[in-house]
Design an enzyme around this catalytic site. Sequence first.
Site, PDB file in Angstrom:
ATOM      1  N   TYR A 285      58.799 -33.127  63.345  1.00 45.51           N
ATOM      2  CA  TYR A 285      59.134 -31.880  63.121  1.00 45.51           C
ATOM      3  C   TYR A 285      60.557 -31.357  62.853  1.00 45.51           C
ATOM      4  O   TYR A 285      61.089 -30.652  61.873  1.00 45.51           O
ATOM      5  CB  TYR A 285      58.757 -30.912  64.520  1.00 45.51           C
ATOM      6  CG  TYR A 285      59.233 -29.328  64.345  1.00 45.51           C
ATOM      7  CD1 TYR A 285      58.503 -28.483  63.754  1.00 45.51           C
ATOM      8  CD2 TYR A 285      60.227 -29.051  65.159  1.00 45.51           C
ATOM      9  CE1 TYR A 285      59.097 -27.219  63.904  1.00 45.51           C
ATOM     10  CE2 TYR A 285      60.746 -27.789  65.280  1.00 45.51           C
ATOM     11  CZ  TYR A 285      60.054 -26.685  64.572  1.00 45.51           C
ATOM     12  OH  TYR A 285      60.331 -25.417  64.666  1.00 45.51           O
TER      13      TYR A 285
ATOM     14  N   SER B 190      65.679 -24.967  61.912  1.00 48.36           N
ATOM     15  CA  SER B 190      65.210 -25.112  63.622  1.00 48.36           C
ATOM     16  C   SER B 190      66.716 -25.711  64.184  1.00 48.36           C
ATOM     17  O   SER B 190      67.013 -26.781  63.402  1.00 48.36           O
ATOM     18  CB  SER B 190      64.139 -25.709  63.957  1.00 48.36           C
ATOM     19  OG  SER B 190      64.198 -25.925  65.368  1.00 48.36           O
TER      20      SER B 190
HETATM   21  P1  NAP Z   1      54.177 -19.287  65.468  1.00 45.79           P
HETATM   22  O1  NAP Z   1      54.154 -18.248  66.383  1.00 45.79           O
HETATM   23  O2  NAP Z   1      53.278 -20.698  65.679  1.00 45.79           O
HETATM   24  O3  NAP Z   1      53.322 -18.601  64.222  1.00 45.79           O
HETATM   25  C1  NAP Z   1      52.962 -19.600  63.034  1.00 45.79           C
HETATM   26  C2  NAP Z   1      52.740 -18.619  61.905  1.00 45.79           C
HETATM   27  O4  NAP Z   1      52.869 -19.414  60.732  1.00 45.79           O
HETATM   28  C3  NAP Z   1      51.675 -17.750  62.005  1.00 45.79           C
HETATM   29  O5  NAP Z   1      51.560 -16.611  61.284  1.00 45.79           O
HETATM   30  C4  NAP Z   1      50.508 -18.714  61.306  1.00 45.79           C
HETATM   31  O6  NAP Z   1      49.315 -18.040  60.708  1.00 45.79           O
HETATM   32  C5  NAP Z   1      51.500 -19.460  60.083  1.00 45.79           C
HETATM   33  N1  NAP Z   1      51.098 -20.327  59.343  1.00 45.79           N
HETATM   34  C6  NAP Z   1      50.898 -21.687  60.214  1.00 45.79           C
HETATM   35  N2  NAP Z   1      50.724 -22.671  59.274  1.00 45.79           N
HETATM   36  C7  NAP Z   1      50.631 -22.155  57.980  1.00 45.79           C
HETATM   37  C8  NAP Z   1      50.319 -22.536  56.755  1.00 45.79           C
HETATM   38  N3  NAP Z   1      49.915 -23.545  56.601  1.00 45.79           N
HETATM   39  N4  NAP Z   1      50.276 -21.611  55.793  1.00 45.79           N
HETATM   40  C9  NAP Z   1      50.430 -20.406  55.885  1.00 45.79           C
HETATM   41  N5  NAP Z   1      50.755 -19.611  57.359  1.00 45.79           N
HETATM   42  C10 NAP Z   1      50.863 -20.678  58.095  1.00 45.79           C
HETATM   43  O7  NAP Z   1      55.593 -19.723  64.884  1.00 45.79           O
HETATM   44  P2  NAP Z   1      57.204 -19.110  65.086  1.00 45.79           P
HETATM   45  O8  NAP Z   1      57.528 -19.666  66.473  1.00 45.79           O
HETATM   46  O9  NAP Z   1      56.945 -17.743  64.738  1.00 45.79           O
HETATM   47  O10 NAP Z   1      57.714 -19.848  64.029  1.00 45.79           O
HETATM   48  C11 NAP Z   1      58.221 -19.498  62.619  1.00 45.79           C
HETATM   49  C12 NAP Z   1      59.105 -20.341  62.137  1.00 45.79           C
HETATM   50  O11 NAP Z   1      60.396 -20.513  62.829  1.00 45.79           O
HETATM   51  C13 NAP Z   1      58.595 -21.628  61.900  1.00 45.79           C
HETATM   52  O12 NAP Z   1      59.201 -22.388  60.697  1.00 45.79           O
HETATM   53  C14 NAP Z   1      59.232 -22.411  63.007  1.00 45.79           C
HETATM   54  O13 NAP Z   1      59.127 -23.851  62.786  1.00 45.79           O
HETATM   55  C15 NAP Z   1      60.542 -21.771  63.195  1.00 45.79           C
HETATM   56  N6  NAP Z   1      61.243 -22.160  64.398  1.00 45.79           N
HETATM   57  C16 NAP Z   1      60.706 -21.425  65.816  1.00 45.79           C
HETATM   58  C17 NAP Z   1      61.040 -21.475  66.851  1.00 45.79           C
HETATM   59  C18 NAP Z   1      60.669 -21.166  68.045  1.00 45.79           C
HETATM   60  O14 NAP Z   1      61.041 -21.403  69.055  1.00 45.79           O
HETATM   61  N7  NAP Z   1      59.393 -20.480  68.008  1.00 45.79           N
HETATM   62  C19 NAP Z   1      62.295 -22.556  66.727  1.00 45.79           C
HETATM   63  C20 NAP Z   1      62.718 -22.999  65.677  1.00 45.79           C
HETATM   64  C21 NAP Z   1      62.256 -22.722  64.509  1.00 45.79           C
HETATM   65  P3  NAP Z   1      48.120 -17.930  61.615  1.00 45.79           P
HETATM   66  O15 NAP Z   1      48.420 -16.651  62.577  1.00 45.79           O
HETATM   67  O16 NAP Z   1      47.066 -17.593  60.698  1.00 45.79           O
HETATM   68  O17 NAP Z   1      47.727 -19.060  62.205  1.00 45.79           O
END
Ligand code: NAP
Length: 249
Positions: free
Chosen positions: A158, A144
């Site tokens: 985080y 991130s």
């Molecule tokens: P999100 O919309 O909150 O989705 C999270 C996903 O991870 C869901 O599929 C959830 O499954 C799954 N998950 C959560 N905890 C888990 C666990 N313990 N084991 C297996 N699966 C798990 O997240 P996102 O924004 O797409 O983020 C994806 C990645 O990108 C993350 O690593 C996040 O830190 C990184 N990121 C995101 C952003 C942003 O702005 N969105 C920015 C920087 C980095 P369920 O549906 O079953 O709950």
Amino acid sequence: MSKQVIVITGASRGIGAATAHLAAARGYAVCVNYVHNRSAAEQVVDAIRQAGGEALAVAGDVAVEADVLKLFQTVDAQLGKLAALVNNAGILERQMRVEEMDVARLQRVFTTNIVGSFLCAREAVRRMSTSLGGQGGAIVNLSSMAAKLGGPGEYVDYAASKGAIDAMTVGLAKEVADQGIRVNAVRPGVIYTDIHASGGEPGRVDRVKDTVPMQRGGSAEEVARAIMWLVSDEASYSTGTFIDVAGGR
Ligand code: NAP
């Protein structure tokens, strides 16, 4: 010819789901991992199958070793030989300052984001390493921009977990470079997904988007394209490196 197999953790929603769709469109058989939201994972799988692709939803908490072992064993048995892992599953918790954080929260964030990524990477290396009988492969970690910016006042825990992912990316890349495995990472900026609601502010991207040089938040699809470039042979000489997908932030 059988399809190349990719495991994408946390692929039921957000960036993981977008990456699953793109990977399937590029011909991969996709393991759509999730932890709780089975119906969302099944929707991703159904859409991939309707488009003519191959996908399988597999439940499992990346923070639980037994679940990770079962996840990869299921993939071995039902999809075939692993070619790529996207370490995408990650969490953040309600925005707060460090002085307010309790130990249970710190353990949840560090265990899911750091230990979970290590466990999945370990299982992938065990299968893909040419020294261990594998055929090589690619790992892409989701870091991130918070790893660089620090997440002050919101989630320094985080951000620190993503700093660990950056170090793991560099170290593991060097460790397995002569075993046919490339390890890289993508650092998204502010992307429109559900993760901001987990932090207690569903509208966070719109609040901060004016601080982004490009003056907008990003989409999950924009991140997925960078992930899949690093997975692909187009990135054949890139390892231990990072793509910031953050609008210049
Ligand atoms: P999100 O919309 O909150 O989705 C999270 C996903 O991870 C869901 O599929 C959830 O499954 C799954 N998950 C959560 N905890 C888990 C666990 N313990 N084991 C297996 N699966 C798990 O997240 P996102 O924004 O797409 O983020 C994806 C990645 O990108 C993350 O690593 C996040 O830190 C990184 N990121 C995101 C952003 C942003 O702005 N969105 C920015 C920087 C980095 P369920 O549906 O079953 O709950």
